[in-house]
Design a protein around this motif. Sequence first.
Motif, PDB file in Angstrom:
ATOM      1  N   ILE A 139       0.800  -1.171   0.017  1.00  0.00           N
ATOM      2  CA  ILE A 139       0.021  -0.110   0.090  1.00  0.00           C
ATOM      3  C   ILE A 139       0.804   1.147  -0.005  1.00  0.00           C
ATOM      4  CG2 ILE A 139      -1.665   1.341   1.161  1.00  0.00           C
ATOM      5  CD1 ILE A 139      -2.978  -1.295   2.405  1.00  0.00           C
ATOM      6  N   LYS A 140       1.930   1.188   0.806  1.00  0.00           N
ATOM      7  CA  LYS A 140       2.888   2.420   0.877  1.00  0.00           C
ATOM      8  C   LYS A 140       3.371   2.622  -0.617  1.00  0.00           C
ATOM      9  CE  LYS A 140       3.884   2.137   5.866  1.00  0.00           C
ATOM     10  NZ  LYS A 140       4.805   1.802   6.692  1.00  0.00           N
ATOM     11  N   ARG A 141       3.811   1.659  -1.144  1.00  0.00           N
ATOM     12  CA  ARG A 141       4.404   1.788  -2.437  1.00  0.00           C
ATOM     13  C   ARG A 141       3.701   2.324  -3.393  1.00  0.00           C
ATOM     14  NH1 ARG A 141       7.970  -4.014  -2.973  1.00  0.00           N
ATOM     15  NH2 ARG A 141       9.746  -3.552  -1.534  1.00  0.00           N
ATOM     16  N   LEU A 142       2.281   1.802  -3.361  1.00  0.00           N
ATOM     17  CA  LEU A 142       1.487   2.286  -4.498  1.00  0.00           C
ATOM     18  C   LEU A 142       1.055   3.739  -4.303  1.00  0.00           C
ATOM     19  CD1 LEU A 142      -0.712   1.575  -6.542  1.00  0.00           C
ATOM     20  CD2 LEU A 142      -2.322   1.128  -4.971  1.00  0.00           C
ATOM     21  N   VAL A 143       0.930   4.047  -2.955  1.00  0.00           N
ATOM     22  CA  VAL A 143       0.494   5.542  -2.520  1.00  0.00           C
ATOM     23  C   VAL A 143       1.960   6.482  -3.045  1.00  0.00           C
ATOM     24  CG1 VAL A 143       0.212   7.179  -0.805  1.00  0.00           C
ATOM     25  CG2 VAL A 143      -1.121   5.086  -0.886  1.00  0.00           C
ATOM     26  N   SER A 144       2.932   6.227  -2.467  1.00  0.00           N
ATOM     27  CA  SER A 144       4.033   7.102  -3.060  1.00  0.00           C
ATOM     28  C   SER A 144       4.243   7.118  -4.559  1.00  0.00           C
ATOM     29  CB  SER A 144       5.465   6.276  -2.290  1.00  0.00           C
ATOM     30  OG  SER A 144       5.717   4.872  -2.453  1.00  0.00           O
ATOM     31  N   SER A 145       4.095   5.855  -5.421  1.00  0.00           N
ATOM     32  CA  SER A 145       4.362   5.772  -6.661  1.00  0.00           C
ATOM     33  C   SER A 145       3.396   6.683  -7.403  1.00  0.00           C
ATOM     34  CB  SER A 145       4.202   4.379  -7.125  1.00  0.00           C
ATOM     35  OG  SER A 145       5.096   3.371  -6.544  1.00  0.00           O
ATOM     36  N   THR A 146       2.040   6.727  -6.769  1.00  0.00           N
ATOM     37  CA  THR A 146       1.084   7.540  -7.241  1.00  0.00           C
ATOM     38  C   THR A 146       1.413   8.952  -7.163  1.00  0.00           C
ATOM     39  OG1 THR A 146      -0.556   5.992  -6.713  1.00  0.00           O
ATOM     40  CG2 THR A 146      -1.393   7.913  -7.142  1.00  0.00           C
ATOM     41  N   VAL A 147       1.913   9.206  -6.126  1.00  0.00           N
ATOM     42  CA  VAL A 147       2.295  10.938  -5.737  1.00  0.00           C
ATOM     43  C   VAL A 147       3.235  11.201  -6.575  1.00  0.00           C
ATOM     44  CG1 VAL A 147       2.760  12.624  -4.153  1.00  0.00           C
ATOM     45  CG2 VAL A 147       1.199  10.806  -3.453  1.00  0.00           C
ATOM     46  N   VAL A 148       4.243  10.385  -6.663  1.00  0.00           N
ATOM     47  CA  VAL A 148       5.708  10.845  -7.489  1.00  0.00           C
ATOM     48  C   VAL A 148       5.422  10.863  -8.869  1.00  0.00           C
ATOM     49  CG1 VAL A 148       7.929   9.855  -8.278  1.00  0.00           C
ATOM     50  CG2 VAL A 148       7.262   9.729  -5.803  1.00  0.00           C
ATOM     51  N   ILE A 149       4.564   9.781  -9.159  1.00  0.00           N
ATOM     52  CA  ILE A 149       4.183   9.882 -10.800  1.00  0.00           C
ATOM     53  C   ILE A 149       3.316  11.348 -11.230  1.00  0.00           C
ATOM     54  CG2 ILE A 149       2.846   8.803 -12.733  1.00  0.00           C
ATOM     55  CD1 ILE A 149       3.818   5.926 -11.752  1.00  0.00           C
ATOM     56  N   PHE A 150       2.400  11.501 -10.405  1.00  0.00           N
ATOM     57  CA  PHE A 150       1.566  12.793 -10.593  1.00  0.00           C
ATOM     58  C   PHE A 150       2.439  14.013 -10.685  1.00  0.00           C
ATOM     59  CE2 PHE A 150      -1.121  16.365  -9.116  1.00  0.00           C
ATOM     60  CZ  PHE A 150      -2.355  15.960  -9.856  1.00  0.00           C
ATOM     61  N   LEU A 151       3.302  14.045  -9.578  1.00  0.00           N
ATOM     62  CA  LEU A 151       4.532  15.338  -9.821  1.00  0.00           C
ATOM     63  C   LEU A 151       5.257  15.174 -10.952  1.00  0.00           C
ATOM     64  CD1 LEU A 151       5.517  15.418  -6.236  1.00  0.00           C
ATOM     65  CD2 LEU A 151       4.199  17.122  -7.257  1.00  0.00           C
ATOM     66  N   VAL A 152       5.690  13.891 -11.277  1.00  0.00           N
ATOM     67  CA  VAL A 152       6.651  13.851 -12.288  1.00  0.00           C
ATOM     68  C   VAL A 152       6.232  14.389 -13.825  1.00  0.00           C
ATOM     69  CG1 VAL A 152       8.207  12.516 -13.815  1.00  0.00           C
ATOM     70  CG2 VAL A 152       8.365  12.328 -11.264  1.00  0.00           C
ATOM     71  N   CYS A 153       4.925  13.676 -13.973  1.00  0.00           N
ATOM     72  CA  CYS A 153       3.988  14.067 -15.159  1.00  0.00           C
ATOM     73  C   CYS A 153       3.487  15.355 -15.464  1.00  0.00           C
ATOM     74  CB  CYS A 153       2.954  12.851 -15.267  1.00  0.00           C
ATOM     75  SG  CYS A 153       3.692  11.240 -15.466  1.00  0.00           S
ATOM     76  N   PHE A 154       2.887  15.842 -14.175  1.00  0.00           N
ATOM     77  CA  PHE A 154       2.128  17.102 -14.504  1.00  0.00           C
ATOM     78  C   PHE A 154       2.943  18.167 -13.750  1.00  0.00           C
ATOM     79  CE2 PHE A 154      -1.358  13.974 -14.111  1.00  0.00           C
ATOM     80  CZ  PHE A 154      -1.387  13.867 -15.586  1.00  0.00           C
ATOM     81  N   GLY A 155       3.694  18.147 -12.685  1.00  0.00           N
ATOM     82  CA  GLY A 155       4.629  19.121 -11.863  1.00  0.00           C
ATOM     83  C   GLY A 155       5.281  20.099 -13.145  1.00  0.00           C
ATOM     84  N   PRO A 156       6.187  19.629 -13.859  1.00  0.00           N
ATOM     85  CA  PRO A 156       7.172  20.557 -14.561  1.00  0.00           C
ATOM     86  C   PRO A 156       6.334  21.472 -15.439  1.00  0.00           C
ATOM     87  CG  PRO A 156       7.988  18.428 -14.196  1.00  0.00           C
ATOM     88  CD  PRO A 156       6.820  18.179 -13.728  1.00  0.00           C
ATOM     89  N   TYR A 157       5.495  20.692 -15.990  1.00  0.00           N
ATOM     90  CA  TYR A 157       4.794  21.103 -17.250  1.00  0.00           C
ATOM     91  C   TYR A 157       3.943  22.475 -16.626  1.00  0.00           C
ATOM     92  CZ  TYR A 157       0.644  22.328 -20.278  1.00  0.00           C
ATOM     93  OH  TYR A 157      -0.261  23.033 -21.102  1.00  0.00           O
ATOM     94  N   HIS A 158       3.112  22.500 -15.416  1.00  0.00           N
ATOM     95  CA  HIS A 158       2.348  23.367 -14.909  1.00  0.00           C
ATOM     96  C   HIS A 158       3.173  24.484 -14.073  1.00  0.00           C
ATOM     97  CE1 HIS A 158      -0.771  20.308 -15.384  1.00  0.00           C
ATOM     98  NE2 HIS A 158      -1.690  21.539 -15.538  1.00  0.00           N
ATOM     99  N   ILE A 159       4.632  24.120 -13.653  1.00  0.00           N
ATOM    100  CA  ILE A 159       5.451  25.080 -13.219  1.00  0.00           C
ATOM    101  C   ILE A 159       5.904  26.073 -14.575  1.00  0.00           C
ATOM    102  CG2 ILE A 159       7.704  25.518 -12.260  1.00  0.00           C
ATOM    103  CD1 ILE A 159       7.205  23.023 -10.439  1.00  0.00           C
ATOM    104  N   LEU A 160       6.301  25.446 -15.771  1.00  0.00           N
ATOM    105  CA  LEU A 160       6.779  26.305 -16.771  1.00  0.00           C
ATOM    106  C   LEU A 160       5.607  27.044 -17.318  1.00  0.00           C
ATOM    107  CD1 LEU A 160       9.140  23.494 -18.143  1.00  0.00           C
ATOM    108  CD2 LEU A 160       9.686  25.648 -17.414  1.00  0.00           C
ATOM    109  N   LEU A 161       4.363  26.705 -17.333  1.00  0.00           N
ATOM    110  CA  LEU A 161       3.447  27.546 -17.779  1.00  0.00           C
ATOM    111  C   LEU A 161       3.254  28.835 -16.971  1.00  0.00           C
ATOM    112  CD1 LEU A 161      -0.066  25.190 -18.135  1.00  0.00           C
ATOM    113  CD2 LEU A 161       1.062  26.532 -19.895  1.00  0.00           C
TER     114      LEU A 161
END
Length: 360
Positions: free
Chosen positions: A229-251
């Motif tokens: 469960i911990k791996r799934l939760v941490s993976s979800t948050v990390v992937i969310f940040l990696v996939c969407f974070g840089p794009y929105h910061i650069l926007l």
Amino acid sequence: MQDFLQNATENNSTDCTINHSIHQTLSPTIYIFVFVVGLPANCLSLYYGYLQIRAKNELGIYLCNLTIADLFYIFSLPFWLQYVLQHDNWTYDADLCKICGILLYENIYISVGFLCCISIDRYLAVVHPFRFYQFRTIKAAVVVSIIIWGKEILMSWFFFKKVEISKDAESHTICFEHYPIKNWEHNINYYRFFAGFLFPFFLLLFSYCGILRVVCKSHGTQKKTKIQIKRLVSSTVVIFLVCFGPYHILLVIRSLFEKNCMFAGKIFNIYHFSLLLTSFNCVADPVLYCFSSESTYQNFVKMRDSSLTCLRCLKTKTKVSYQLKTPETLRKSSSVPVDEEPELLNKLHTVNEMKDFSTH
């Protein structure tokens, strides 16, 4: 005076000379990878969501909608692939450019919306299993899905009417972008950052932190399950940040500082690299929310076994149809055990009643 400045900015966008090298090297590789891997993965994910809906699990509604949004984007990738290989020159109809652009950008926010729905659904199931049950029904999931799609369709219509095709200094037709960005895009980019990324991220973080607190305090949960469960939760948050974070910061950076072609040229490669990162969401979604579940693996094993059994049955029937119907062969054919019926057909109707975390 303001109209003159706006017209001057728009005219300058046709004079910008941008280095599109990233589109001839990295972009085609990522587009091909996402298409080849994402298409079959999301088709299987759609089947898994269908199984969840048949089991009266509201999670299946969110998974199917998330998968459909990913598939829409994946189907637009061949057009984007040809676009980047032709040095950012759109050769199709202008309306098709707008549609593909909408599928590319709005897929981000449709995906974010349903990722939040999945996280909240899991939070309610684990933290408040006996409360808010009315929000964890098929009907409620359908209503929420309609709201998300309706909101994004309205935004898409706004972009469809607003976005215009422009040309660069090499007379290439630029699809769905302007260098530098236009005045009306600034507020849209701020809205995307705060409402489309930052608020959903905190919502996602709140939900999964609540889940982790309950799981860590649970004495009945096995240590292996807690680690999963911990791996799934941490993976979800990390992937969310990696996939969407840089794009929105650069926007936000583009909206604050991009006033001329010089800045647009400097930020072009890193901005489009961040945009490419959002594409990996189409591959990560099926892995995280479908294939990481043990019950999903068992379902696909049953589907494989049932398919092999059906093929054996077809071969047997074909062979028998050409044989002479003697009493001996009739006795042999009638003695085929009933247990050889595909196991999946018997168990599709009995998907786990106990909604463990892996399916929530």
